[in-house]
Design a protein around this motif. Structure first.
Motif, PDB file in Angstrom:
ATOM      1  N   THR A 191       0.917  -1.800   0.078  1.00 24.60           N
ATOM      2  CA  THR A 191       0.006   0.065   0.232  1.00 24.60           C
ATOM      3  C   THR A 191       0.884   1.121  -0.455  1.00 24.60           C
ATOM      4  O   THR A 191       0.642   2.300  -0.259  1.00 24.60           O
ATOM      5  N   HIS A 202      -7.121   6.575   4.672  1.00 27.62           N
ATOM      6  CA  HIS A 202      -6.666   6.156   3.487  1.00 27.62           C
ATOM      7  C   HIS A 202      -7.166   4.792   3.592  1.00 27.62           C
ATOM      8  O   HIS A 202      -7.753   4.524   2.666  1.00 27.62           O
ATOM      9  N   LEU A 203      -6.432   3.895   4.600  1.00 26.41           N
ATOM     10  CA  LEU A 203      -7.669   2.590   4.745  1.00 26.41           C
ATOM     11  C   LEU A 203      -8.844   2.563   5.038  1.00 26.41           C
ATOM     12  O   LEU A 203      -9.401   1.708   4.121  1.00 26.41           O
ATOM     13  N   ALA A 216     -11.015   5.101   4.672  1.00 25.18           N
ATOM     14  CA  ALA A 216     -11.089   5.262   2.892  1.00 25.18           C
ATOM     15  C   ALA A 216     -11.776   4.520   1.569  1.00 25.18           C
ATOM     16  O   ALA A 216     -12.446   4.130   0.809  1.00 25.18           O
ATOM     17  N   ARG A 217     -10.697   3.526   1.678  1.00 30.47           N
ATOM     18  CA  ARG A 217     -10.395   2.357   1.101  1.00 30.47           C
ATOM     19  C   ARG A 217     -10.950   0.741   1.483  1.00 30.47           C
ATOM     20  O   ARG A 217     -11.821   0.994   0.041  1.00 30.47           O
ATOM     21  N   HIS A 218     -11.417   0.886   2.249  1.00 35.66           N
ATOM     22  CA  HIS A 218     -11.562  -0.659   2.805  1.00 35.66           C
ATOM     23  C   HIS A 218     -12.709  -0.789   3.995  1.00 35.66           C
ATOM     24  O   HIS A 218     -13.809  -1.262   4.334  1.00 35.66           O
ATOM     25  N   TYR A 255      -7.941  -3.372   8.963  1.00 31.16           N
ATOM     26  CA  TYR A 255      -6.840  -2.257   8.535  1.00 31.16           C
ATOM     27  C   TYR A 255      -7.016  -0.975   9.249  1.00 31.16           C
ATOM     28  O   TYR A 255      -6.208  -0.569  10.155  1.00 31.16           O
TER      29      TYR A 255
END
Length: 241
Positions: free
Chosen positions: A106, A134-135, A137-139, A145
């Protein structure tokens, strides 16, 4: 005035009966004589029973007592209270992702590592916060995470001597690990770190502070650890006196 219900994702509510009288629930403290404990508990349990009926879903209620004993009550979907339920065991298989950690590919871990190598712990904490966002927002929030990132922030907060923030972050991470079905030992260890950070901080004993948050997390995560809960509750009320 009765407290309003607070329906969490797993619908597990906790109440603390305080040494010397009164209760703490849903971020609020209600003072009272020890003989009034049951009446104060019912002020919280009554709205929860109504909420269970309204939503048609059961609610688990855990009540921690001054010497660490925890009573479990199941509020059925029709509002009926069934006492004497054993604390739920974490019998679900643990996703291997918890042992793998945040993937290196990542590139997000390198951001906090640069200030970490330089011993700039506050900057590392801030970088870990950005990486966690960021994690998420992504997952999404309900992903291992997110909990791992919060735990990393807590570690850097300790290294930056910001133990009050560390206590809150470690508690948040411990609850998330437990809620998401992570390794029980990891959630317990993270919670121990939260309590240690709180004890070495200014020991905020406000109703919405990190000390009470850790106590409620103990009730959820380690319902048989009577000694630790009793010691923390007495510390919270003694420091307040």
């Amino acid at each position: 005035m009765p407290l309003g219900p607070s329906l969490t994702a797993d619908i597990h509510e906790t109440i603390i009966v305080l040494p010397g009288g009164g209760i703490h629930a849903q971020g609020l403290r209600q003072d009272g004589h020890p003989d009034q404990a049951e009446a104060l508990i019912e002020r919280v349990r009554g709205p929860l029973r109504a909420a269970a009926q309204r939503h048609g879903r059961p609610i688990l209620l855990s009540i921690g007592h001054p010497y660490g004993h925890i009573d479990q009550q199941q509020i059925a979907a029709d509002g009926t209270v069934y006492p004497g339920q054993d604390p739920p065991a974490n019998a679900q298989p643990v996703d291997p992702i918890w042992n793998q950690g945040i993937p290196e590919d990542t590139g997000l871990l390198e951001t906090p590592r640069a200030p970490q190598r330089a011993g700039h712990w506050r900057a590392a904490q801030q970088a870990a916060h950005r990486a966690t966002q960021h994690l998420i927002a992504r997952h999404g929030h309900d992903h291992p995470y997110a909990a791992m990132g919060t735990e990393l922030q807590a570690y850097f907060a300790v290294m930056a001597q910001d133990r009050a923030a560390a206590a809150s972050l470690y508690t948040e991470a411990a609850v998330a690990i437990h809620r998401l079905g992570g390794p029980p030992e990891q959630s317990r260890r993270t919670l121990v770190n939260a309590i240690a950070a709180w004890l070495h901080s200014d020991r905020d004993t406000s109703p919405g502070g990190a000390g009470f948050a850790a106590a409620h997390a103990l009730i959820r995560i380690t319902p048989y650890d009577h000694t630790t809960l009793a010691a923390l509750l007495h510390r919270l009320t003694r420091d307040r006196a």
